[in-house]
Design an enzyme around this catalytic site. Structure first.
Site, PDB file in Angstrom:
ATOM      1  N   ASP A  25      -9.301   5.508   8.729  1.00 48.05           N
ATOM      2  CA  ASP A  25      -8.946   6.845   8.274  1.00 48.05           C
ATOM      3  C   ASP A  25      -8.531   7.636   9.504  1.00 48.05           C
ATOM      4  OD1 ASP A  25      -8.839   9.474   7.437  1.00 48.05           O
ATOM      5  OD2 ASP A  25     -10.790   9.467   6.444  1.00 48.05           O
ATOM      6  N   MET A  26      -7.244   7.973   9.604  1.00 47.11           N
ATOM      7  CA  MET A  26      -6.758   8.654  10.796  1.00 47.11           C
ATOM      8  C   MET A  26      -7.270  10.089  10.899  1.00 47.11           C
ATOM      9  SD  MET A  26      -5.153   6.380  12.520  1.00 47.11           S
ATOM     10  CE  MET A  26      -6.478   5.308  11.906  1.00 47.11           C
ATOM     11  N   HIS A  37       1.918   8.704   9.490  1.00 46.33           N
ATOM     12  CA  HIS A  37       0.894   8.645   8.446  1.00 46.33           C
ATOM     13  C   HIS A  37       0.738  10.038   7.837  1.00 46.33           C
ATOM     14  CE1 HIS A  37      -1.282   9.594  12.204  1.00 46.33           C
ATOM     15  NE2 HIS A  37      -2.071  10.325  11.444  1.00 46.33           N
ATOM     16  N   TYR A  85       2.458  21.843   4.264  1.00 43.86           N
ATOM     17  CA  TYR A  85       3.232  20.730   4.806  1.00 43.86           C
ATOM     18  C   TYR A  85       4.140  21.207   5.940  1.00 43.86           C
ATOM     19  CZ  TYR A  85       6.717  16.939   4.848  1.00 43.86           C
ATOM     20  OH  TYR A  85       7.575  15.935   5.228  1.00 43.86           O
ATOM     21  N   LYS A  96       4.245  20.187  10.024  1.00 47.80           N
ATOM     22  CA  LYS A  96       5.444  19.584  10.597  1.00 47.80           C
ATOM     23  C   LYS A  96       6.030  20.446  11.714  1.00 47.80           C
ATOM     24  CE  LYS A  96       5.594  15.904   8.019  1.00 47.80           C
ATOM     25  NZ  LYS A  96       5.313  14.562   8.587  1.00 47.80           N
ATOM     26  N   GLU A 151       7.245   5.646  -3.930  1.00 44.20           N
ATOM     27  CA  GLU A 151       6.446   5.905  -5.126  1.00 44.20           C
ATOM     28  C   GLU A 151       5.821   7.292  -5.076  1.00 44.20           C
ATOM     29  OE1 GLU A 151       3.595   2.890  -5.888  1.00 44.20           O
ATOM     30  OE2 GLU A 151       5.071   1.255  -5.974  1.00 44.20           O
TER      31      GLU A 151
END
Length: 213
Positions: free
Chosen positions: A15-16, A43, A113, A117, A149
């Site tokens: 788990d990062m 990731h 998000y 980023k 997906e």
């Protein structure tokens, strides 16, 4: 990987979002590979808590979610790169950070998000300057939507016509992977894929108010 010609493929499950798993991943690379020439950071996590499609931040200002999301999608990238730097300085290698168009252009329904980023861009662009004396290159891969997906699941709430239009703009995973690998190998400063990502970034720099509408 072996099917593509690799002599050996090593994986580390973890788990990062956990510092100890990041440390174990880089230590495994040191122990098994004897060093690193490249590290590609790509990731993503926590976003599924939001459901199929994001909403405006004011509708659900979940700070606990934001802290967890930032940890996985920003801080862990910094942590992995920092742990790998001694090996990369020795090899004069490359760090490639997979970011996105929304790391250059703000969007009103992806605040969490976009924030992560933008942070990646700021940190690794600054780190690039610091690493020049060590000849460690840093590549930012600025991607648009990629046909995965996860993406298909995220747009299910859109109408059929909107989904069909949206899917016409997405990149294919195989093409995207090739572009990333080529960019890292050539030690490019930034990669834009598909081509509309570069055009959108240029437009935002010239006329930000138009893009923000």
């Amino acid at each position: 990987m072996k099917d593509l010609g690799a002599q050996e493929a090593i994986y580390v499950a973890g788990d990062m979002g956990k510092p100890e798993d990041c440390e174990r991943t880089i230590q495994t690379a040191s122990d098994k590979l004897g060093g690193l020439d490249y590290i590609i950071l790509n990731h993503w996590g926590s976003s599924h808590k939001r459901g199929k499609f994001p909403k405006v931040w004011d509708a659900d200002p979940d700070m606990d979610f934001l802290a967890d999301y930032t940890n996985i999608n920003y801080l862990s990238h910094v942590r992995l790169a920092s742990l790998a730097l001694p090996m990369l300085k020795k090899s004069q290698g490359n760090i490639t950070v997979v970011t996105g168009l929304l790391g250059k252009v703000p969007n009103p329904t992806f605040t969490f998000y976009t924030g992560a980023k933008f942070a990646l861009d700021g940190f690794f662009s600054s780190l690039r300057c610091e690493m020049k004396p060590h000849n460690v290159s840093i590549t930012l891969a600025v991607l648009g939507s990629v046909d995965t997906e996860g993406l298909r699941g995220a747009i299910q709430d859109l109408g059929e016509s909107a989904r069909e239009y949206f899917m016409k703009t997405v990149a294919q995973p195989q093409d995207t992977a090739k572009v990333i690998i080529e960019g890292a190998t050539l030690r490019k400063r930034e990669i834009y894929h598909p081509s509309y990502t570069r055009a959108t970034c240029i437009l935002r720099a010239i006329a930000p108010s138009i893009v923000e509408k």
